[in-house]
Structures are given as C-alpha cells and as structure tokens.
Design a protein around this motif. Sequence first.
Motif, short mmCIF file in Angstrom:
data_model
loop_
_atom_site.label_atom_id
_atom_site.label_comp_id
_atom_site.label_asym_id
_atom_site.label_seq_id
_atom_site.Cartn_x
_atom_site.Cartn_y
_atom_site.Cartn_z
N GLY A 89 5.24 2.41 -5.18
CA GLY A 89 3.94 3.03 -5.05
C GLY A 89 3.36 3.43 -6.38
N ASP A 90 2.10 3.19 -6.56
CA ASP A 90 1.34 3.63 -7.73
C ASP A 90 0.05 4.21 -7.15
OD1 ASP A 90 0.09 4.06 -10.13
OD2 ASP A 90 -0.08 1.95 -10.68
N TYR A 91 0.17 5.40 -6.59
CA TYR A 91 -0.89 5.96 -5.77
C TYR A 91 -2.23 6.14 -6.49
CZ TYR A 91 3.10 6.62 -2.74
OH TYR A 91 4.22 6.41 -1.99
N PRO A 92 -2.25 6.55 -7.76
CA PRO A 92 -3.57 6.66 -8.41
C PRO A 92 -4.31 5.32 -8.46
CG PRO A 92 -1.91 7.83 -9.68
CD PRO A 92 -1.18 7.08 -8.61
N ASN A 93 -3.57 4.21 -8.47
CA ASN A 93 -4.19 2.88 -8.44
C ASN A 93 -4.27 2.33 -7.02
OD1 ASN A 93 -4.74 2.62 -11.23
ND2 ASN A 93 -2.57 2.24 -11.60
N GLY A 94 -3.90 3.13 -6.03
CA GLY A 94 -4.02 2.73 -4.64
C GLY A 94 -2.90 1.85 -4.12
N LYS A 95 -1.86 1.63 -4.92
CA LYS A 95 -0.78 0.72 -4.52
C LYS A 95 0.25 1.44 -3.67
CE LYS A 95 -1.47 -2.10 -8.60
NZ LYS A 95 -0.93 -2.56 -9.88
N LEU A 96 0.51 0.85 -2.50
CA LEU A 96 1.46 1.43 -1.55
C LEU A 96 2.83 0.79 -1.68
CD1 LEU A 96 -0.81 1.50 1.62
CD2 LEU A 96 -0.43 3.32 -0.03
N ALA A 97 3.86 1.54 -1.34
CA ALA A 97 5.24 1.05 -1.37
C ALA A 97 5.70 0.71 0.04
CB ALA A 97 6.15 2.12 -1.98
N PHE A 98 6.89 0.15 0.14
CA PHE A 98 7.49 -0.22 1.43
C PHE A 98 7.51 0.98 2.38
CE2 PHE A 98 11.12 -0.65 4.26
CZ PHE A 98 10.97 -1.93 4.75
N ASN A 99 7.85 2.16 1.86
CA ASN A 99 7.96 3.36 2.69
C ASN A 99 6.61 3.85 3.20
OD1 ASN A 99 10.74 3.34 2.36
ND2 ASN A 99 10.63 4.62 0.53
N ASP A 100 5.52 3.28 2.70
CA ASP A 100 4.18 3.67 3.13
C ASP A 100 3.63 2.78 4.24
OD1 ASP A 100 4.07 5.71 1.15
OD2 ASP A 100 3.59 4.18 -0.34
N LEU A 101 4.44 1.84 4.73
CA LEU A 101 3.96 0.93 5.77
C LEU A 101 3.50 1.68 7.02
CD1 LEU A 101 6.48 -2.04 5.60
CD2 LEU A 101 4.02 -2.13 5.20
N ASN A 102 4.08 2.85 7.27
CA ASN A 102 3.69 3.63 8.44
C ASN A 102 2.26 4.14 8.35
OD1 ASN A 102 4.37 5.42 6.37
ND2 ASN A 102 4.99 7.01 7.79
N LEU A 103 1.65 4.05 7.16
CA LEU A 103 0.26 4.48 6.98
C LEU A 103 -0.73 3.35 7.28
CD1 LEU A 103 0.66 6.58 3.72
CD2 LEU A 103 0.59 7.39 6.09
N LEU A 104 -0.20 2.14 7.45
CA LEU A 104 -1.05 0.99 7.78
C LEU A 104 -1.07 0.78 9.29
CD1 LEU A 104 0.02 -1.62 5.07
CD2 LEU A 104 -1.98 -0.11 5.06
N THR A 105 -2.17 0.21 9.75
CA THR A 105 -2.35 -0.05 11.17
C THR A 105 -2.98 -1.43 11.34
OG1 THR A 105 -2.80 2.29 11.51
CG2 THR A 105 -3.46 0.82 13.28
N ARG A 106 -2.69 -2.05 12.46
CA ARG A 106 -3.34 -3.32 12.78
C ARG A 106 -4.85 -3.10 12.73
NH1 ARG A 106 -4.52 -6.01 17.96
NH2 ARG A 106 -4.01 -4.00 18.87
N GLY A 107 -5.53 -3.96 11.97
CA GLY A 107 -6.97 -3.84 11.82
C GLY A 107 -7.39 -3.38 10.43
N ASP A 108 -6.48 -2.73 9.70
CA ASP A 108 -6.79 -2.31 8.33
C ASP A 108 -7.04 -3.54 7.45
OD1 ASP A 108 -6.38 0.35 8.97
OD2 ASP A 108 -4.39 0.47 8.06
N PHE A 109 -7.90 -3.38 6.47
CA PHE A 109 -8.09 -4.41 5.45
C PHE A 109 -7.26 -4.01 4.24
CE2 PHE A 109 -11.73 -5.26 8.07
CZ PHE A 109 -11.87 -6.64 8.00
#
Length: 140
Positions: A89-109
């Motif tokens: 994860g590089d959150y200031p640049n918006g990059k998510l890590a593997f452990n952040d997959l739970n924040l994604l949902t079907r339909g997200d771009f």
Amino acid sequence: MATLKEYREEQIQKLEKLKELGVEPYPARTARDTDIKKVLDEFSVYGDKKVVVAGRVLSIREHGKLAFIDLQDMSGKIQILIREESTTGDYPNGKLAFNDLNLLTRGDFIEVAGNTAETKTGEKSIVADYMRVLCKVLRP
C-alpha cells in the motif's frame, strides 16, 4: 440478502475507511496506458512488460495468499492476479495492498499496474504490482 439501504451503508463505511487511509476514492486522472483488448490480442508481444489498465471489477475471488479479480473495460475482460507479497500500500498515492481487498466491491472502477503472465490453467492475466481505486460505487 442485504437490503439496498444496508448495502449502501456498507459501501459508505468502505468509502470512509479509504478516506481514513488517505486514499482519494474519486481521483481526477488515471495512468492507464492501454486497453484490455490490446493486451489480450498482443499478449505475446507484451511478454513480461508492465501495463496499466483500468476497468470495472466484475468479481473478486480470494484463495489464501492469492486473489483474482475479473476486470472489464469497454474493450474486454481480463483476470488480475494479486499475490500477498507483491502488492504494498502507498495510500497517499491511492495504491492499495492485498490486505485492502476487503475495501473493494463488485462494480468499483480500479486501475491496475503489473506484468502480463499466464496462469497454470493458461488464462491470460496481469500480475498486479498495485491497485488504485478510480471510482467507489455506493449502489449495486
């Protein structure tokens, strides 16, 4: 099955968590450099070259330290392979890590950068270096 109100509340919680991490859930720009159809059509040309694609999440499947996302843009659909150890994860640049997959949902771009590869089953895929939210959905 969740009601529309419950679904929306869950998505708003995910949106707020992204914001707490410092991720902009609706950035104005993307670094996409090709479309999915071109990657699939010229797969052998890309070899181990890094590509950046963007599209809508169709499904997310987690299998231990691996996850698969089916990503679709206006030109086609491709599988994204995410390894726990290969994404950070590089959150200031918006990059998510593997452990952040739970924040994604079907339909997200999302935007995904990585190298092209074939899985053991022969499916053409992109092995993700990072994922970045482009548009968080709030409704199904």
